[in-house]
Design a protein around this motif. Structure first.
Motif, short mmCIF file in Angstrom:
data_model
loop_
_atom_site.label_atom_id
_atom_site.label_comp_id
_atom_site.label_asym_id
_atom_site.label_seq_id
_atom_site.Cartn_x
_atom_site.Cartn_y
_atom_site.Cartn_z
N GLY A 297 30.83 16.40 12.86
CA GLY A 297 30.96 15.43 11.77
C GLY A 297 32.32 15.49 11.10
N LYS A 298 33.28 16.15 11.73
CA LYS A 298 34.65 16.25 11.18
C LYS A 298 35.47 15.04 11.62
CE LYS A 298 35.02 20.96 10.06
NZ LYS A 298 34.47 21.95 10.99
N ALA A 379 32.58 4.80 21.31
CA ALA A 379 32.66 6.18 20.84
C ALA A 379 34.10 6.68 20.91
CB ALA A 379 31.75 7.07 21.68
N VAL A 380 34.79 6.35 21.98
CA VAL A 380 36.19 6.76 22.11
C VAL A 380 37.01 6.10 21.00
CG1 VAL A 380 38.22 6.70 23.60
CG2 VAL A 380 35.96 7.08 24.60
N ALA A 381 36.78 4.82 20.78
CA ALA A 381 37.54 4.08 19.77
C ALA A 381 37.31 4.68 18.39
CB ALA A 381 37.15 2.61 19.79
N LEU A 382 36.05 4.93 18.02
CA LEU A 382 35.75 5.46 16.69
C LEU A 382 36.31 6.87 16.53
CD1 LEU A 382 32.09 4.26 15.99
CD2 LEU A 382 34.24 3.22 15.27
N ALA A 383 36.18 7.69 17.58
CA ALA A 383 36.68 9.06 17.48
C ALA A 383 38.20 9.07 17.30
CB ALA A 383 36.28 9.85 18.73
N VAL A 384 38.88 8.22 18.08
CA VAL A 384 40.35 8.18 17.99
C VAL A 384 40.76 7.63 16.62
CG1 VAL A 384 42.43 7.06 18.88
CG2 VAL A 384 40.75 8.02 20.47
N ALA A 385 40.11 6.56 16.16
CA ALA A 385 40.47 5.97 14.87
C ALA A 385 40.27 6.99 13.76
CB ALA A 385 39.63 4.72 14.61
N SER A 386 39.16 7.71 13.82
CA SER A 386 38.88 8.71 12.80
C SER A 386 39.92 9.84 12.84
CB SER A 386 37.45 9.24 13.01
OG SER A 386 37.28 10.50 12.45
N ALA A 387 40.34 10.19 14.06
CA ALA A 387 41.35 11.24 14.20
C ALA A 387 42.71 10.76 13.71
CB ALA A 387 41.43 11.69 15.66
N VAL A 388 43.06 9.52 14.01
CA VAL A 388 44.36 8.97 13.57
C VAL A 388 44.42 8.96 12.05
CG1 VAL A 388 45.70 6.84 13.40
CG2 VAL A 388 44.80 7.56 15.61
N ARG A 389 43.32 8.51 11.41
CA ARG A 389 43.32 8.43 9.94
C ARG A 389 43.07 9.79 9.30
NH1 ARG A 389 40.80 3.08 8.86
NH2 ARG A 389 42.25 1.62 9.85
N GLY A 390 42.55 10.74 10.07
CA GLY A 390 42.24 12.05 9.50
C GLY A 390 41.04 12.01 8.56
N VAL A 391 40.15 11.05 8.77
CA VAL A 391 38.98 10.88 7.90
C VAL A 391 37.72 10.99 8.75
CG1 VAL A 391 37.90 9.35 6.23
CG2 VAL A 391 40.35 9.20 6.66
N PRO A 392 36.72 11.73 8.26
CA PRO A 392 35.48 11.76 9.02
C PRO A 392 34.75 10.42 8.93
CG PRO A 392 35.25 13.04 7.01
CD PRO A 392 36.68 12.59 7.07
N LEU A 393 33.99 10.11 9.97
CA LEU A 393 33.19 8.88 9.94
C LEU A 393 32.05 9.09 8.97
CD1 LEU A 393 33.04 8.20 13.77
CD2 LEU A 393 34.52 7.08 12.11
N GLN A 394 31.59 8.04 8.35
CA GLN A 394 30.47 8.18 7.44
C GLN A 394 29.54 6.97 7.49
OE1 GLN A 394 32.10 6.92 3.26
NE2 GLN A 394 33.03 8.84 3.86
N THR A 395 28.27 7.20 7.20
CA THR A 395 27.33 6.09 7.11
C THR A 395 26.70 6.12 5.73
OG1 THR A 395 25.43 7.36 7.85
CG2 THR A 395 26.70 6.28 9.54
N ALA A 456 42.58 8.19 3.87
CA ALA A 456 42.13 9.57 3.73
C ALA A 456 41.77 9.85 2.28
CB ALA A 456 43.22 10.53 4.19
N PRO A 457 40.72 10.64 2.01
CA PRO A 457 40.26 10.85 0.64
C PRO A 457 41.37 11.33 -0.29
CG PRO A 457 38.76 11.85 2.22
CD PRO A 457 39.92 11.35 2.99
N GLN A 458 42.22 12.27 0.21
CA GLN A 458 43.24 12.83 -0.68
C GLN A 458 44.26 11.79 -1.09
OE1 GLN A 458 42.59 13.84 2.41
NE2 GLN A 458 44.42 14.44 3.54
N ALA A 459 44.47 10.73 -0.19
CA ALA A 459 45.46 9.71 -0.49
C ALA A 459 44.86 8.60 -1.36
CB ALA A 459 46.00 9.11 0.80
#
Ligand code: TYD
Ligand code: MG
Length: 460
Positions: A297-298, A379-395, A456-459
């Motif tokens: 979930g990171k 799944a690849v798209a969401l994982a990469v997007a989440s990694a690029v933004r440095g934000v975990p996915l959330q529902t 990202a939350p910190q930004a």
């Protein structure tokens, strides 16, 4: 003793030549000549005259109307390994030839040993022919398997590579089930090619098939495949055999998937998951539960609701995006099709405003599972997007493993894939209620908006 005559035949154009050539004299293709036994024509004649003489002596066959063909149901032999029996379509069919392919060290010998052990315990006549290991080595492995496989030590073994000896043994012993481990180590003495060459592999499999059909022996033919799946490998046998099973996974990891690529007696949609333990292969029936429990979930992590054949399976897909010093940057995938990553990155950049730019991108299916289906795109798209933004996915505003599936179209739309209901049900079973899929988000942009906070939350 004179060697029987052989010819080298081009696999592209059929040109035949007495000698081997690197380049076919007929069509000039490279590396297409394969050694075969020279055809023998009745009457000793060769070529056209002989063929014409032979034709006049041949009687025409008598076609039968399908409705008049008798079909007695042959009882199948159960290996008592549930996942294997299921992938086979309900057990082994007597007289069938099953090719079991997989890279070295994946567990082909272990699986076939266990199957034979179970069959022996059930009172079947079995035979294990190995061209790779000595009888003593096979015994050592069987001893490790004894806890889970009652008949492991009751299987007769033959350590042999000479095809004629093997065929003679099969005729003498008349087993009901036989394992040939592996087709690449067996050697037909009437061909000059080295064991494992295309000509040898074809000849060995062809002659074993004849005896399997005529004597009703179910044969499990083990074959090594390279990472590319090529190399004089079992691929040249796929049209010949009744059933092609592929055993895959990473050797260093514990999970392995068994899949049917071809099955004349069942569906090719079946797959089974195994785990390699110290006492042999163990069927994994709760794979989804394990993978979901391990999902981090990171940032860069998402759960893919995949289909393994006709069964849903939840796996974690992870992505890492990091600045690169290389031109072009690295694109590394494990467990997925590499070309799909390129496509997903292009669509992400063009239609969703998420560019990986010059960064290295790593994508991994956790647990060593291989997912071979278009539904993995999202799944690849969401994982990469989440990694690029440095934000975990959330529902629903809280960070939790997010499940998804869907194929990505080139215009940024999400396309539906098969078994949407079963995927959603499987996700719900493990507490993942909000599933991102083509039905809930028609485009990639909408899917991202649903589970990825803008910054990202910190930004923020
Ligand atoms: P093996 O069946 O020999 O692979 P293949 O025939 O496909 O080349 O087994 C592969 C690996 O599995 C080997 O490195 C040892 C390991 N192994 C176990 O971990 N537990 C076991 O009980 C056995 C028999 C093997
Ligand atoms: Mg082996």
């Amino acid at each position: 003793m004179a060697r029987p005559a052989t010819v080298h035949v081009c696999s592209d154009c059929g040109h035949s030549s007495a000698r081997w050539h690197g380049r076919c004299p007929g069509c000039e293709a490279w590396n297409t000549l394969v050694e075969e036994r020279a055809p023998t024509v009745p009457g000793g004649g060769r070529g056209r005259a002989g063929a014409a003489a032979a034709t006049s002596a041949v009687r025409a066959g008598r076609p039968i109307r399908l409705a008049d063909v008798s079909t007695e149901r042959v009882p199948r032999m159960l290996t008592a390994i549930g996942e294997l029996d299921r992938v086979l379509g309900g057990g082994l069919v007597p007289g069938s030839l099953v090719l079991l392919g997989g890279s070295p060290g994946i567990g082909k010998s272990t699986l076939t040993n266990m199957a034979l052990g179970n069959l022996a315990a059930a009172g079947r006549r079995t035979l294990y022919v190995s061209g790779e290991e000595s009888a003593a080595q096979i015994r050592l492995r069987a001893e490790r398997l004894i806890a889970a496989t009652a008949g492991a030590l009751d299987v007769p073994v033959l350590a042999e590579t000479d095809l004629d000896t093997i065929l003679a043994t099969l005729r003498a012993e008349r087993p009901e089930v036989c394992v040939i481990d592996s087709v690449q180590t067996m050697h037909a003495s009437d061909l000059t090619g080295a064991p494992g060459s295309v000509g040898q592999v074809r000849e060995v499999a062809g002659r074993i098939m004849q005896i399997a059909k005529s004597d009703g022996i179910a044969v499990l033919l083990v074959g090594h495949v390279t990472k590319e799946g090529a190399l004089a490998g079992p691929r040249v046998l796929e049209h010949l055999v009744d059933c092609v099973l592929q055993f895959e996974g990473e050797r260093e990891r514990t999970y392995r998937t068994l899949r049917a690529l071809k099955n004349r007696f069942g569906s090719t949609n079946e797959a089974g998951v195994f785990e390699m333990r110290s006492g042999g292969l163990v069927e994994v029936l709760d794979a989804s539960a394990r993978f979901v429990a391990e999902a981090t979930g990171k940032p860069g992590s998402v759960v893919l609701a995949a289909m393994e054949g006709s069964r849903p399976l939840l796996v974690e897909v992870q992505a890492l995006v990091s600045p690169s010093e290389l031109v072009p940057p690295r694109r590394v995938v494990t467990g997925l099709d590499r070309n799909r990553l390129a496509l997903v990155l292009a669509v992400l950049g063009r239609h969703a405003g998420v560019g990986a730019g010059n960064a290295d991108v790593f994508v991994n299916v956790v647990g060593g599972v291989r997912v071979d289906e278009p539904g993995a795109d999202l799944a690849v798209a969401l994982a990469v997007a989440s990694a690029v933004r440095g934000v975990p996915l959330q529902t629903g505003g809280r960070t939790a493993p997010v499940a998804c599936f869907g194929e990505l179209g080139l215009t940024g739309e999400l396309r539906s894939v098969g078994h949407a209901d079963r995927r959603r049900t499987e996700a719900a079973k493990f507490g993942l209620r909000d599933v991102v899929c083509p039905e809930s988000a028609p485009t990639l942009r909408q899917a991202l908006r649903a589970v990825l906070p803008a910054r990202a939350p910190q930004a923020a």
